[in-house]
Write a protein that holds these residues in place. Structure first.
Motif, PDB file in Angstrom:
ATOM      1  N   ASN A   1       0.844  -1.199   0.000  1.00 45.90           N
ATOM      2  CA  ASN A   1       0.000   0.000   0.000  1.00 45.90           C
ATOM      3  C   ASN A   1       0.872   1.240   0.000  1.00 45.90           C
ATOM      4  OD1 ASN A   1      -2.662  -1.005   0.109  1.00 45.90           O
ATOM      5  ND2 ASN A   1      -2.282  -1.653   2.217  1.00 45.90           N
ATOM      6  N   LEU A   2       0.670   2.126  -0.951  1.00 41.85           N
ATOM      7  CA  LEU A   2       1.448   3.366  -0.957  1.00 41.85           C
ATOM      8  C   LEU A   2       0.689   4.471  -0.243  1.00 41.85           C
ATOM      9  CD1 LEU A   2       2.957   3.486  -4.558  1.00 41.85           C
ATOM     10  CD2 LEU A   2       3.939   2.546  -2.475  1.00 41.85           C
TER      11      LEU A   2
ATOM     12  N   LEU B   1      11.640  12.520   5.745  1.00 45.66           N
ATOM     13  CA  LEU B   1      10.397  12.037   6.347  1.00 45.66           C
ATOM     14  C   LEU B   1       9.960  12.936   7.503  1.00 45.66           C
ATOM     15  CD1 LEU B   1      11.091   8.200   6.260  1.00 45.66           C
ATOM     16  CD2 LEU B   1       9.616   9.520   4.752  1.00 45.66           C
TER      17      LEU B   1
ATOM     18  N   GLN C   1       8.522  16.212   6.081  1.00 45.34           N
ATOM     19  CA  GLN C   1       7.208  16.114   5.452  1.00 45.34           C
ATOM     20  C   GLN C   1       6.087  15.839   6.447  1.00 45.34           C
ATOM     21  OE1 GLN C   1       7.731  13.352   2.222  1.00 45.34           O
ATOM     22  NE2 GLN C   1       8.687  14.901   0.939  1.00 45.34           N
TER      23      GLN C   1
ATOM     24  N   GLN D   1       7.399   5.832  11.219  1.00 41.22           N
ATOM     25  CA  GLN D   1       6.784   4.543  10.903  1.00 41.22           C
ATOM     26  C   GLN D   1       7.324   4.033   9.574  1.00 41.22           C
ATOM     27  OE1 GLN D   1       4.351   2.901  12.801  1.00 41.22           O
ATOM     28  NE2 GLN D   1       4.759   4.421  14.368  1.00 41.22           N
TER      29      GLN D   1
ATOM     30  N   TRP E   1      13.333   4.813  -1.023  1.00 42.67           N
ATOM     31  CA  TRP E   1      13.563   6.255  -1.151  1.00 42.67           C
ATOM     32  C   TRP E   1      15.011   6.550  -1.500  1.00 42.67           C
ATOM     33  CZ3 TRP E   1       9.471   9.134  -1.565  1.00 42.67           C
ATOM     34  CH2 TRP E   1       8.294   8.790  -0.892  1.00 42.67           C
TER      35      TRP E   1
ATOM     36  N   THR F   1       1.869   0.361   6.503  1.00 43.62           N
ATOM     37  CA  THR F   1       3.051   1.101   6.105  1.00 43.62           C
ATOM     38  C   THR F   1       2.678   2.222   5.151  1.00 43.62           C
ATOM     39  OG1 THR F   1       3.390  -0.568   4.453  1.00 43.62           O
ATOM     40  CG2 THR F   1       4.759  -0.704   6.414  1.00 43.62           C
ATOM     41  N   GLY F   2       1.391   2.459   5.055  1.00 44.71           N
ATOM     42  CA  GLY F   2       0.919   3.471   4.125  1.00 44.71           C
ATOM     43  C   GLY F   2       1.487   4.851   4.416  1.00 44.71           C
TER      44      GLY F   2
ATOM     45  N   ALA G   1       4.413   5.535   5.271  1.00 43.44           N
ATOM     46  CA  ALA G   1       5.836   5.613   4.992  1.00 43.44           C
ATOM     47  C   ALA G   1       6.099   6.574   3.852  1.00 43.44           C
ATOM     48  CB  ALA G   1       6.357   4.249   4.613  1.00 43.44           C
ATOM     49  N   GLY G   2       7.227   7.263   3.975  1.00 36.17           N
ATOM     50  CA  GLY G   2       7.635   8.111   2.876  1.00 36.17           C
ATOM     51  C   GLY G   2       6.799   9.362   2.744  1.00 36.17           C
ATOM     52  N   GLY G   3       6.176   9.765   3.806  1.00 35.44           N
ATOM     53  CA  GLY G   3       5.486  11.041   3.772  1.00 35.44           C
ATOM     54  C   GLY G   3       4.294  11.037   2.836  1.00 35.44           C
ATOM     55  N   HIS G   4       3.864   9.867   2.410  1.00 39.60           N
ATOM     56  CA  HIS G   4       2.750   9.842   1.489  1.00 39.60           C
ATOM     57  C   HIS G   4       1.469   9.443   2.185  1.00 39.60           C
ATOM     58  CE1 HIS G   4       3.730  10.854  -2.557  1.00 39.60           C
ATOM     59  NE2 HIS G   4       4.940  10.398  -2.365  1.00 39.60           N
TER      60      HIS G   4
END
Lengths: 216, 400
Positions: A53-54, A142, A145, A158, A167, B203-204, B206-209
């Motif tokens: 999941n993004l 991170l 942001q 997290q 990244w 983990t959604g 993660a990466g500031g998204h």
């Protein structure tokens, strides 16, 4: 906040999806972009043969906007989480669309502003030479942001080594090695699902000074 | 710096600058968008790949500071005047109203932004060695295979059908067709019994998204008309007299400690920049008295001649105040924060200073005054975490 658009507009460009239906799929040619009118959309990607999941997009968000800029396959899959209403536009209609809808154009302006920054920030990480700096700078990014985190404090992120590797543009093994090293130096603490950074400000300063000297 | 600021009828502020003034620095965080009315402004940025300094002149009538304001990220360039200059200062909501009336402006900007985004994404791909995707057909088929093996027929079906649509003569076409038929006929999928796909949940973020940093509804809320531009710009000097009265009240309280003057002469005399840096480091270690000593030294040097020094000087006021709060010397902290209000009404630390004054009154159990200051914060743009923190404080103080 749904766009104030009349019924006719939805009749012409509106499209609905049932829960769990795919809107577009990774590697599919992408020619359209979408505005979410209602509902939630899950963005996923296959990474090392696992679905990851993004993010989750909701009302007011734009999907697949890279299709406006270039003819490239989709970089991720979009799946409806509940009953989703979208407005769907083809790249070819882009100019006509924004001429008639300054509000949509303004929305895209805001989104592109964010995307440009995110892409630039990632590029800054990728352009660093040493893997250790890349890993540190991912952590700094991170924190930057996340509006709830403060550079002055101990921060808990997290993220997993796998996320950081993605990244930083380096392998997971390499990332793990650097993270372990930093944790031995007592700069960070590693947990299964998160990384605690003791003095993120220190990382920030170090990366900034290395970046400066890189150009000289 | 700013020699004059006046609010026009629409609430838009006009500011005038002397030659050589900094309008903002690279790295500053601010919501303001500027239009150059008269004079000259040069934007200086650093090229990402070469470190080269790039200077760009703003033409009269042009906007600047748009991207970082809309995208809510730190300024990527420094804006400096090279002549007597007048600018209009807009909040994002003002900017939105303005450009919506003039759609050709949005279109032009959108074109510029899309080109920048396309360039930067291309650069990113080439650094990652990704280039063009060589076999999108095979990759698309693999997606189908993944969902098929995971037992998610619906998703597999979609990918196979797209494969057939775009690559009817592709090398996996026969297998794709076979799978489509199998799924249609309701044949058991390989993994159906195994309990579905392995999805990495959680983990959604993660990466500031995370969902809400992606230009979601939260973003649009910030552009809501209720976000103060209608009230006109905040006048930071408004509470001035009231504050000095209250200062007296506060100072008459027993228990408010006096300043602790340490000898600083033994400290290596570095530049204000070095001192500020090491003070910041001490602060983040929690060594507040060391940090305070350094900040006091910066204050005593009173270096305020160029914009960089001014920035450090203002920061020193604020951070010294924070250290004093940590050291429970509230009266001294209050003194410094109120200096920011008096002397630097356009300082980036202004809002935080007012908030901290609220905190000091709160901890001195002077509820009404605390509420007054939190109220000021509540109406100050840009809408950020501090505004909502102030609201929470007010609610608690009012016992709601």
């Amino acid at each position: 906040m749904a766009m104030a658009l009349d019924e006719k507009f939805f009749e012409k460009f509106g499209i609905e999806y049932a829960p769990n239906e795919i809107i577009f799929c990774e590697f599919e040619p992408g020619n359209e972009f979408y505005f979410i009118q209602s509902g939630r959309v899950r963005i996923v990607k296959l990474i090392q043969n696992r679905e990851k999941n993004l993010t989750v997009m909701t009302e007011g968000d734009v999907l697949g906007e890279m299709a406006i800029l270039e003819e490239q396959p989709r970089s991720a899959t979009a799946i409806a989480m509940d009953h989703v209403k979208l407005l769907k536009f083809h790249r070819d209609n882009f100019d006509a669309l924004i001429s008639g809808n300054p509000q949509l154009a303004y929305k895209l302006l805001v989104i592109f502003s964010k995307r440009i920054y995110e892409a630039k920030r990632r590029l800054m990480i990728l352009l660093l030479e040493e893997p250790q700096l890349k890993v540190m700078d991912v952590l700094v990014m991170l924190v930057e942001q996340d509006p709830h985190l403060d550079m002055q404090n101990v921060v808990s992120l997290q993220v997993t080594a796998q996320d950081v590797a993605r990244w930083a543009g380096i392998t997971e093994d390499e990332t793990q090695k650097e993270l372990t090293h930093l944790s031995r130096l007592d700069k960070i603490e590693l947990f299964g699902d998160r990384i605690v950074v003791k003095k993120i400000r220190e990382f920030q300063r170090l990366v900034a000074s290395k970046r400066k000297s890189m150009y000289q | 710096m700013t020699n004059g600021a006046s609010a026009g009828p629409s609430g838009v502020i006009t500011r005038t600058y002397k030659p050589g003034s900094i309008i903002y620095f690279e790295g500053d965080k601010s919501d303001y968008i500027y239009i150059l009315k008269s004079g000259k402004v040069v934007l200086t940025s650093i090229k990402l790949d070469t470190g080269e300094e790039v200077k760009e002149e703003v033409r009269q009538g042009e906007f600047f500071g748009v991207k970082s304001s809309l995208g809510k990220y730190p300024r990527e360039e420094t804006a400096q005047t090279t002549g007597n200059t007048m600018v209009l200062v807009l909040m994002p909501a003002d900017f939105e109203r303005l450009v919506l009336k003039n759609s050709s402006v949005v279109r032009k900007m959108l074109r510029v932004f899309s080109n920048q985004l396309r360039r930067i994404v291309k650069m990113e791909r080439s650094v990652l060695g990704e280039g063009e995707i060589v076999n999108p057909d095979a990759e698309l088929f693999k997606i189908g295979e993944y969902y098929y093996k995971e037992g998610i027929g619906q998703h597999a079906q979609y990918a196979y059908k797209k494969y057939m649509e775009y690559y009817p003569d592709g090398e996996h076409a026969a297998l794709a067709m076979k799978r489509i038929r199998a799924i249609d006929s309701g044949e058991a999928l390989p993994d159906e019994a195994a309990g579905g796909p392995h999805t990495d949940q959680g983990t959604g973020g993660a990466g500031g998204h995370s969902a809400d940093d992606l230009s979601g509804p939260a973003d649009m809320l910030d552009f809501d008309d209720t976000a103060t531009p209608e009230d006109g710009p905040v006048d930071p000097g408004a509470g001035r007299t009231a504050l000095s009265d209250e200062m007296d009240d506060f100072l008459s309280n027993p228990g408010a400690g006096g300043a602790d003057d340490r000898a600083l002469d033994d400290m290596a005399a570095g530049s204000v920049f070095e001192m500020s840096d090491s003070a910041g480091a001490s602060m983040s270690r929690g060594s507040y008295s060391t940090a305070l000593d350094l900040y006091r030294k910066i204050l005593s040097m009173n270096k305020n001649s160029n914009p960089e020094e001014k920035k450090i000087f203002e920061e020193a006021h604020f951070n010294a105040g924070r250290c004093l709060m940590e050291l429970k010397k509230s009266a001294d902290a209050l003194d410094l924060f109120s200096k920011i209000l008096r002397n630097f009404p356009s300082s980036p630390y202004l809002k935080n200073a007012i908030f901290n004054i609220g905190i000091i009154f709160e901890s001195a159990n002077q509820k009404e005054k605390a509420i007054t200051y939190f109220n000021k914060v509540l109406n100050m743009p840009p809408r950020d975490k501090l505004n909502s923190d102030a609201l929470t404080k007010i609610k608690i103080l009012q016992g709601k």
